[in-house]
Design an enzyme around this catalytic site. Structure first.
Site, mmCIF file in Angstrom:
data_model
loop_
_atom_site.group_PDB
_atom_site.id
_atom_site.type_symbol
_atom_site.label_atom_id
_atom_site.label_comp_id
_atom_site.label_asym_id
_atom_site.label_seq_id
_atom_site.Cartn_x
_atom_site.Cartn_y
_atom_site.Cartn_z
ATOM 1 N N SER A 146 0.864 -1.302 -0.065
ATOM 2 C CA SER A 146 -0.033 -0.046 0.013
ATOM 3 C C SER A 146 0.935 1.244 0.022
ATOM 4 O O SER A 146 1.782 1.247 -0.831
ATOM 5 C CB SER A 146 -1.006 -0.095 1.233
ATOM 6 O OG SER A 146 -2.001 0.869 0.975
ATOM 7 N N ASP A 204 -7.876 -5.216 -7.019
ATOM 8 C CA ASP A 204 -7.642 -4.348 -5.670
ATOM 9 C C ASP A 204 -7.724 -2.829 -6.169
ATOM 10 O O ASP A 204 -7.262 -2.284 -7.147
ATOM 11 C CB ASP A 204 -5.754 -4.488 -5.420
ATOM 12 C CG ASP A 204 -5.161 -3.527 -4.600
ATOM 13 O OD1 ASP A 204 -6.114 -2.721 -3.926
ATOM 14 O OD2 ASP A 204 -4.032 -3.874 -4.455
ATOM 15 N N ASP A 259 -9.503 -7.194 -2.005
ATOM 16 C CA ASP A 259 -8.447 -7.679 -2.452
ATOM 17 C C ASP A 259 -6.935 -6.985 -2.153
ATOM 18 O O ASP A 259 -6.107 -7.649 -2.258
ATOM 19 C CB ASP A 259 -8.716 -7.463 -4.310
ATOM 20 C CG ASP A 259 -9.719 -8.339 -4.636
ATOM 21 O OD1 ASP A 259 -9.932 -9.646 -3.709
ATOM 22 O OD2 ASP A 259 -10.134 -8.343 -5.708
ATOM 23 N N HIS A 260 -7.112 -5.804 -1.753
ATOM 24 C CA HIS A 260 -6.031 -5.057 -1.335
ATOM 25 C C HIS A 260 -5.538 -5.681 0.017
ATOM 26 O O HIS A 260 -4.167 -5.516 0.233
ATOM 27 C CB HIS A 260 -6.352 -3.689 -1.125
ATOM 28 C CG HIS A 260 -5.143 -2.914 -0.498
ATOM 29 N ND1 HIS A 260 -4.215 -2.597 -1.601
ATOM 30 C CD2 HIS A 260 -4.867 -2.025 0.582
ATOM 31 C CE1 HIS A 260 -3.272 -1.614 -1.008
ATOM 32 N NE2 HIS A 260 -3.648 -1.351 0.394
#
Length: 273
Positions: A146, A204, A259-260
């Site tokens: 991230s 994501d 999904d992230h």
């Protein structure tokens, strides 16, 4: 054309969805566990007994500030590593993500994301100090998830730009990275031939932020995983992203926070610990 970019341009011809290459998958999985570990507490990390602390790691140093950063040696990967945590509240981070480009480098054509660059500057001096303590021929893996991916990418770029470490001593692995700069930044990054794997997963949302129409573009080289064992090696470059990879679901379907936080079917993010 630089060597690594040339290799990638050849390899993309086999970039169809395929059964896993064990070596690639295993290495990415090992590095991903290091990225996930940065979300665990300082106490767990210093003892190296967190849920994702599964590797033979020693010489552990932890920065525990607004973000958390691990600096250590991984015997199984035969490399020192720096792992940088992403946001502890991803929904809040997405909601408050700014889109301003700034131009802090000598080349005033090179633009980078204001917020992520200034986050990186908070830790640059301490990270450089750690790297300067390594032996000249030591290898270094830089990884993050991230927003931690953005900080790690700036670190890799500056280490080579400022002559602290040779490009071939660095390997950069990012997971769910946002876009962090304009095409001039990306082309400058590519000119250094820093070995880089930009891993994306399913739908994501974060790799699609900030939007391309605002002047941002990703650093190559994307590996788009559609499951934990299938991936596509994407044909992206300094002036374009591959619209047959994760961009294929943009802008309307790439909206998954789940999904992230669950890369390659493994939890990554605050839930990993």
């Amino acid at each position: 054309m630089k060597f690594i970019s040339f290799v990638y341009s050849i390899l993309h011809t086999i970039g169809f969805i395929k059964d896993h290459d064990n070596l690639v998958i295993n290495t990415i999985t090992q590095v991903m566990s290091l990225a996930a570990s940065a979300y665990c507490s300082r106490h767990e990390l210093e003892l190296w007994n967190c849920k994702t602390c599964s590797q033979n790691v020693s010489d552990i140093n932890v920065i525990d500030d607004d973000t958390r950063i691990i600096m250590a040696y991984d015997a199984s990967l035969k490399s020192h590593f720096i792992s940088i945590r992403g946001s502890s509240d991803i929904n809040n981070w997405i909601s408050n993500l700014e889109t301003r480009i700034i131009y802090p480098y000598v080349d005033k054509n090179i633009g980078v994301h204001n917020g992520l660059y200034h986050e990186y500057l908070l830790y640059k001096e301490r990270l450089f100090s750690y790297v300067q303590g390594l032996d000249e021929n030591d290898s270094l893996i830089i990884t993050g998830h991230s927003s931690g991916s953005g900080v790690g990418s700036f670190l890799a770029y500056d280490l080579v730009l400022e002559g602290v470490l040779l490009y071939n001593n660095i390997s950069l692995y990012t997971f769910g990275s946002p876009r962090i700069g304009n095409k001039e930044f990306v082309n400058s990054f590519l000119s250094f031939d820093i070995p880089y794997n930009r891993i994306t997963y399913k739908k994501d949302i974060v790799p699609h932020l900030p939007q391309e129409l605002l002047g941002f573009i990703h650093i190559p080289h994307e590996l788009w995983f559609t499951s934990s064992y299938k991936y596509k090696l994407c044909n992206d470059g300094g002036d374009n992203e591959d619209d047959s990879c994760s961009n294929s679901c943009s802008p309307f379907s790439c909206t998954s926070v789940s999904d992230h936080l669950n890369y390659l079917d493994s939890t990554i993010g605050i839930g990993a610990c």
